[in-house]
Design a protein around this motif. Structure first.
Motif, mmCIF file in Angstrom:
data_model
loop_
_atom_site.group_PDB
_atom_site.id
_atom_site.type_symbol
_atom_site.label_atom_id
_atom_site.label_comp_id
_atom_site.label_asym_id
_atom_site.label_seq_id
_atom_site.Cartn_x
_atom_site.Cartn_y
_atom_site.Cartn_z
ATOM 1 N N PRO A 444 42.220 32.695 97.368
ATOM 2 C CA PRO A 444 42.489 34.182 97.135
ATOM 3 C C PRO A 444 40.932 35.146 97.344
ATOM 4 N N GLY A 445 41.514 36.212 98.058
ATOM 5 C CA GLY A 445 40.192 36.888 98.476
ATOM 6 C C GLY A 445 40.867 38.347 98.457
ATOM 7 N N LEU A 446 40.306 39.354 99.306
ATOM 8 C CA LEU A 446 40.596 40.756 99.375
ATOM 9 C C LEU A 446 41.299 40.818 100.682
ATOM 10 N N VAL A 447 42.137 42.127 100.598
ATOM 11 C CA VAL A 447 42.724 42.248 101.955
ATOM 12 C C VAL A 447 42.028 42.354 103.139
ATOM 13 N N VAL A 448 40.858 43.037 102.727
ATOM 14 C CA VAL A 448 40.005 43.362 104.025
ATOM 15 C C VAL A 448 39.654 41.850 104.797
ATOM 16 N N GLN A 449 39.179 40.809 103.876
ATOM 17 C CA GLN A 449 38.950 39.551 104.358
ATOM 18 C C GLN A 449 40.238 38.915 105.141
ATOM 19 N N SER A 450 41.394 39.000 104.617
ATOM 20 C CA SER A 450 42.608 38.656 105.147
ATOM 21 C C SER A 450 42.869 39.291 106.654
ATOM 22 N N VAL A 451 42.572 40.498 106.578
ATOM 23 C CA VAL A 451 42.725 41.220 107.995
ATOM 24 C C VAL A 451 41.670 40.713 108.952
ATOM 25 N N ARG A 452 40.298 40.794 108.402
ATOM 26 C CA ARG A 452 39.178 40.373 109.221
ATOM 27 C C ARG A 452 39.673 38.637 109.827
ATOM 28 N N ASP A 453 40.399 37.646 108.958
ATOM 29 C CA ASP A 453 40.512 36.427 109.270
ATOM 30 C C ASP A 453 41.587 36.527 110.565
ATOM 31 N N ALA A 454 42.450 37.581 110.352
ATOM 32 C CA ALA A 454 43.757 37.547 111.297
ATOM 33 C C ALA A 454 43.448 38.188 112.620
ATOM 34 N N ARG A 455 42.467 39.433 112.570
ATOM 35 C CA ARG A 455 42.069 39.544 113.703
ATOM 36 C C ARG A 455 41.298 38.546 114.575
ATOM 37 N N ARG A 456 40.602 37.824 113.703
ATOM 38 C CA ARG A 456 39.444 36.521 114.599
ATOM 39 C C ARG A 456 40.826 35.510 115.193
ATOM 40 N N ALA A 457 41.724 35.224 114.330
ATOM 41 C CA ALA A 457 42.603 34.423 114.544
ATOM 42 C C ALA A 457 43.461 34.927 115.985
#
Ligand SMILES: Cc1cc2nc3c(=O)[nH]c(=O)nc-3n(C[C@H](O)[C@H](O)[C@H](O)COP(=O)(O)OP(=O)(O)OC[C@H]3O[C@@H](n4cnc5c(N)ncnc54)[C@H](O)[C@@H]3O)c2cc1C
Length: 484
Positions: A444-457
């Motif tokens: 579990p983390g923050l939305v901002v971390q989810s979005v950052r991961d997704a952009r990298r992916a």
């Protein structure tokens, strides 16, 4: 228009008042589940943006997980160029209207603002919200699909990670299909984060925007159950796994199975959305509710319980006030709304009445956890035990990736001992062409971390498919030469 074409504003922050966003009074906001903050008006947004001193090495940018070009869009805002400012903001942020509402800016961009040392930091989050609400109201974001490149990607899960990855891939010309097991897309943005922090119309705006750009949503489709991974791998060139971390951590003390001990998330979902949930109704009206945990979910539970008519809402957490994991702003909002806190306290046992219903919790005080301390259970201070009366106990101890049986279809998919999917430095799992990110990988983390991961992916998927295309072209050419 580029920000650099404007002259630097005078460094007149000392003479400029700091503005907080409009906020409803506690009495007003307890009457409903609507957002508690409003948006700046144009003049206030300009005034607050004028406080930015345009540092040569802006730490707000360094502390933003996206590296948002904050001073540039603050300058444009100060000058009243809202369209240009919103466009610049959207260049680095995929779900800006959502991050503006949910990011803990006080430990990210605003913590980096140099004014924080002398006065209040520039209200960056509120200005970001103003700009993106302005863009939405004026229909500024381009909604045409990008020219297609002939490749198809499946995104599994429609939380912030899935939506952000779909958005980034669509921009690069991929035909993206998002598969979501629920009938409503949005993941925890819809079925977790309460409406008083994020109105669901904000998520719907982003979903509608993605639909207009040609992203296809297939709802009620559980990947691995309704649709096999083999089939997905045949149909799509690459896959992004964004299932989140849905398994709630349990309360492990005697009495934890008594009637009235309830997991946090279904309680929040039931009161904040019309979505169906699989646990019995937990009516809190007139009851004394005890919430266990000290993170964002615990704050949301307390505030939901108060809105739903609880007589009292008390939080029991083992950390001290300074060490609370929850977003500071939301903790303060919970206090304003009447939540009470027992810090450095550990539940030892749930006490039941003769009918097997919760009647209270036997608790003990503990020393504060040292900074950086993980999940090790602290030792109770001898002689500090007491009983906390309770009619309902909501367990908000966080989440972990669920070792779901359907992921076993991907026999070669490497996972760690907690069930989290393992990825390499390119965010690719041990199965070629299958990428993963966000809570499913990190916990579990923050939305901002989810979005950052997704952009990298999305960038990694693009690089992977580009290389594959190059290899295929090269193979075609060598075949052609060989056959001549
Ligand atoms: C109560 C609560 C409050 C929060 N508050 C904040 C906050 O204020 N600020 C903040 O930054 N973060 C907050 N968070 C955390 C944030 O919501 C999560 O970190 C984020 O949503 C994770 O995004 P995700 O896309 O990885 O997963 P999720 O949002 O969990 O989405 C995963 C999606 O995948 C779907 N899915 C799962 N399995 C399958 C399958 N087999 N096939 C198809 N679909 C599947 C699920 O149904 C779900 O829709 C909060 C979380 C909770 C629970």
């Amino acid at each position: 228009m580029s920000a650099s074409s404007h002259s630097n504003p005078a460094h007149a922050w000392r003479d400029l008042p700091h503005h907080e966003p409009p906020k409803r009074s506690p009495a007003d906001r307890l009457a409903d589940f609507l957002e508690i903050y409003g948006s700046f008006d144009e003049e206030t947004a300009r005034q607050e943006a004028r406080r930015c001193i345009q540092c040569p090495e802006p730490q707000c940018v360094a502390m933003c997980p996206f590296g948002n070009r904050i001073p540039e869009w603050l300058l444009l805002t100060a000058e009243g160029h809202f369209v240009e400012a919103a466009t610049l903001c959207a260049q680095t942020s995929v779900l800006p209207e959502i991050c503006a509402r949910l990011c803990p800016q006080d430990c990210l961009c605003e913590a980096g603002c140099i004014l924080a040392e002398k006065s209040a930091p520039v209200a960056i989050g509120s200005i970001e919200r103003f700009l993106n609400d302005y863009a939405a109201r004026h229909g500024l974001e381009p909604a045409q699909p990008a020219p297609r490149n002939g490749c198809k990607v499946a995104v599994l899960g429609s939380g912030p990670a899935g939506l952000a990855c779909a958005s980034e891939l669509e921009r690069r010309g991929y035909a993206v299909t998002v598969f979501e097991s629920h009938s409503t897309p949005g993941g925890l943005l819809v079925s977790g984060v309460p409406a008083f922090k994020l109105d669901k119309s904000v998520v719907e705006y982003r979903l509608e925007h993605l639909r207009k750009r040609g992203v296809e949503f297939r709802l009620g489709m559980k990947a691995g159950a309704d649709l096999t991974f083999d089939r997905l791998r045949q149909e799509f060139d690459a896959i992004f796994l964004a299932f989140g971390a849905p398994r709630a951590r349990k309360l492990e003390v005697p009495g934890a199975d008594l009637v009235g001990v309830v997991p946090a998330l279904p309680f929040i979902i039931r009161h904040n959305t019309g979505l169906p949930v699989e646990v019995p109704q937990a009516d809190v009206a007139g009851k004394r509710v005890v919430v266990l945990g000290g993170g964002d979910t615990a704050m949301d539970c307390l505030r939901t319980a108060i809105r739903a008519g609880a007589r009292e809402a008390v939080c029991i957490c083992r950390r001290d006030e300074a060490g609370l994991r929850a977003n500071r702003r939301e903790y303060e909002n919970a206090v304003e709304e009447g939540a009470r806190f027992r810090f450095q306290t550990l539940p030892l046992e749930v006490i039941g009445d003769p009918e097997g219903r919760v009647a209270g919790l036997r608790c003990a005080r503990v020393e504060p956890a040292p900074v950086g301390e993980g999940t090790a259970t602290p030792q109770p201070i001898p002689g500090s035990e007491y009983v906390e009366p309770a009619d309902l106990v909501l367990v908000a101890y966080g989440f972990e990736a669920s070792p779901s049986a359907y992921l076993n279809q991907l026999g070669e998919l490497a996972r760690d001992e907690r069930g989290s999917v393992m990825v390499d430095e390119h965010l690719m799992t041990s199965v070629p062409g299958i990428f993963a990110g966000s809570d499913l990988v990190r916990g579990p983390g923050l939305v901002v971390q989810s979005v950052r991961d997704a952009r990298r992916a999305a960038a990694e998927i693009h690089a992977y498919l580009d290389q594959r295309r190059l290899r295929e072209n090269w193979a075609d050419q060598t075949d052609h030469v060989a056959s001549e």
